[in-house]
Each structure stands twice: as C-alpha cells, then as structure tokens.
Scaffold this active site. Structure first.
Site, short mmCIF file in Angstrom:
data_model
loop_
_atom_site.label_atom_id
_atom_site.label_comp_id
_atom_site.label_asym_id
_atom_site.label_seq_id
_atom_site.Cartn_x
_atom_site.Cartn_y
_atom_site.Cartn_z
N HIS A 130 5.24 2.92 -8.10
CA HIS A 130 4.25 3.94 -7.72
C HIS A 130 3.02 3.28 -7.11
CE1 HIS A 130 1.60 7.53 -8.40
NE2 HIS A 130 0.70 6.58 -8.58
N GLU A 131 2.53 2.21 -7.73
CA GLU A 131 1.34 1.54 -7.21
C GLU A 131 1.61 0.90 -5.85
OE1 GLU A 131 -1.32 2.27 -8.51
OE2 GLU A 131 -0.53 3.08 -10.36
#
Length: 298
Positions: A130-131
């Site tokens: 996600h990051e």
C-alpha cells in the site's frame, strides 16, 4: 476510477480557487495568494520527507540490520517496478506505516515496531505494498498541489477584509460569508482527495502484493490496535496523521467530511470484493522466502 475521481476533485479545487480569487481579490490578489502558497508548499515538497522522518525519530535500516523487512520491501518494489526506497523503522508500539518522498527516486517507507511485531508476514506485505502504491501514484505531488490551492484560498479569505469589493451584491456580509465558507469548502475538497488517494493505494497495493486479503486483514488489525495504543510522536505532530495507513490519533466510524482516511470497514469491503475477482491466492509469489522467523524484525 480513483484517478478520475481525483481529477474531478482537483478540477473542483481549481475552480473554487479561481472563483474565490475573482470575487475577493481580483486578478492581483489571486496571484499574490497563489505565489505565496506555491512558495510555501514548494519548500515543503522538497523537504517534508526529512522533516517527517525526523519528527517520528525514524531509524534507517538496511539488509544487514533488518534483513526480512528490507528484503520484503525490495521484492515488493520489484513487483511495482519501482526503484528501491529508503527503509525506516519507527520505535512505537502502535502498528502503523507511511511513505514519503517527492518522487519514486527519492522515496522512503517507514513501519513502526508495533507493525513489524503484531502483523503476520502476509499482512505486513499488504501494508508495505500500500505504501509503495502511494509512491508509484506520486500521491505526495498530488497532495502538495492540493495543499497549494487550499492554502491560497485560505490566504484569499484572510485578505478579504483588505481586497474585498464591498460594492458587489452582498457587500460586507457577502465578504464575511466568503471568508468563512471558502476555506471550509477548500478543506472539504482537500480531505475528499486524500480519501480518494487512500482507496486507490489500497487497490494498487493489493495488485503489488497480489492478494487483497493480506491488506484487508492488516487494516482490520491496525485499526483495532490504534484505538487503544497511543502513538506519542503522532499526538505531538497531528499534521502528519494523514500520512499513515490508518489514522494514528483516533479511528473514524464513518467517512466524515473532514477525515483524511476512509472508513476502514469500507476499505476492507472493497478489498474483499477485489479478491473475489482475482486469481487464486496460491498462485501469487511470497514477498519474502518462506522460512521460520528466528528473531524480531530488525
């Protein structure tokens, strides 16, 4: 769909700026506010990564000091076709993570010790994917542009008493209403863009780690822990809260207008729906070698 929604919201922010600028400051006042806001946010864009990492006492690690964590990020970066970011650990018990950096070539990802200790290997992969999706989507740039327009609108509102045209319909009352409502409208659009980027990072992060359920499980755990474990650095610096995968200050029950994070239950539902349309998870490669954990992450 996520990019289309962001484009529509950014167009709305631009239109709001132009409209408020014309009503309050005219072309001259509008340009003054924009130049000041651009200068302030340009400085932030180039230096915010160093500042936020320092605020949270992040410690940079490498393959020798945190081998499993570092190799996981490296594998996910290859999956995403991104340069290897700098990798950091934040010493706090609350599980959370964020990405920063002005572009993929100058990116950094940071995970808390609580995240590394409390999540499974698969859930950790979902979070770091996600990051990296934020990095790939250049969300730092998007939010800097958004903040520039929001800041310019707020400045115009502050200038209203000096530049406002009291001869127009509404006079002083109209100017006062614009002073209050314009920054409020800008903040609403800014928060909506932030929530849109979170949904898009969830979607792309699921593709990077190749299993949406890993991220769904991680979000559920992180929110539960965040509700009862403090993040002292985030409490001291609430302006950085929007960067984390889950709000480190408190969890929102609904997609509130001024929330920078979407409702976690909605995010999990979207990921589970996405998982239903993807190939069987067993076919997806593991981000790190499947071997027993012999010690703490880093």
């Amino acid at each position: 769909m996520g990019f289309a929604k962001t484009a529509i919201l950014m167009a709305a922010m631009t239109a709001l700026f132009l409209g408020v600028g014309a009503l309050i400051g005219g072309r001259g006042g509008m340009m003054i506010a924009l130049v000041i806001a651009v200068g302030m946010n340009a400085f932030s864009y180039w230096n915010s990564d160093k500042a936020v990492l320092r605020l949270h006492n992040a410690r940079e690690v490498d393959e020798r000091s945190a081998p499993e964590y570092y190799r996981m990020v490296a594998q996910l970066a290859r999956n995403a076709e991104l340069p290897m970011p700098r990798v950091f650990i934040i010493e706090t018990d609350q599980p959370n993570a964020f990405a920063t950096g002005r572009n993929p070539e100058n990116a950094a990802v940071a995970a808390t010790t609580g995240l590394l200790q409390r999540l499974t290997r698969e859930e950790l992969a979902g979070v770091m994917a996600h990051e990296l999706a934020h990095v790939k989507n250049r969300d730092t740039l998007i939010m800097t542009i958004t903040a520039t327009f929001a800041g310019a609108i707020s400045m115009l509102a502050n200038f209203a008493m000096f530049f406002g045209n009291r001869d127009r319909p509404g006079g002083f009352i109209g100017t006062l209403a614009l002073m209050i409502l314009a920054p409020l409208a800008a903040a609403l659009v800014q928060m909506a863009i932030s929530r849109s980027r979170e949904y898009e990072a969830d979607r792309m992060g699921a593709e990077i780690c190749r299993n949406p359920l890993w991220l769904a499980g991680a979000l559920q755990k992180i929110e539960a822990f965040a509700q009862r474990i403090d993040n002292p650095a985030a409490e001291r610096n609430p302006a950085t809260a929007h960067m984390f995968i889950i709000n480190p200050l408190h969890a929102f029950k609904h997609d509130k207008l001024f929330s920078t994070h979407p409702n976690t239950a909605n995010r999990i539902a979207a990921l589970r729906e996405m998982a239903g349309g993807m190939p069987a998870p067993a076919a997806a490669p593991r981000p790190v070698p499947a071997r027993p954990r012999t010690g703490p992450w880093g």
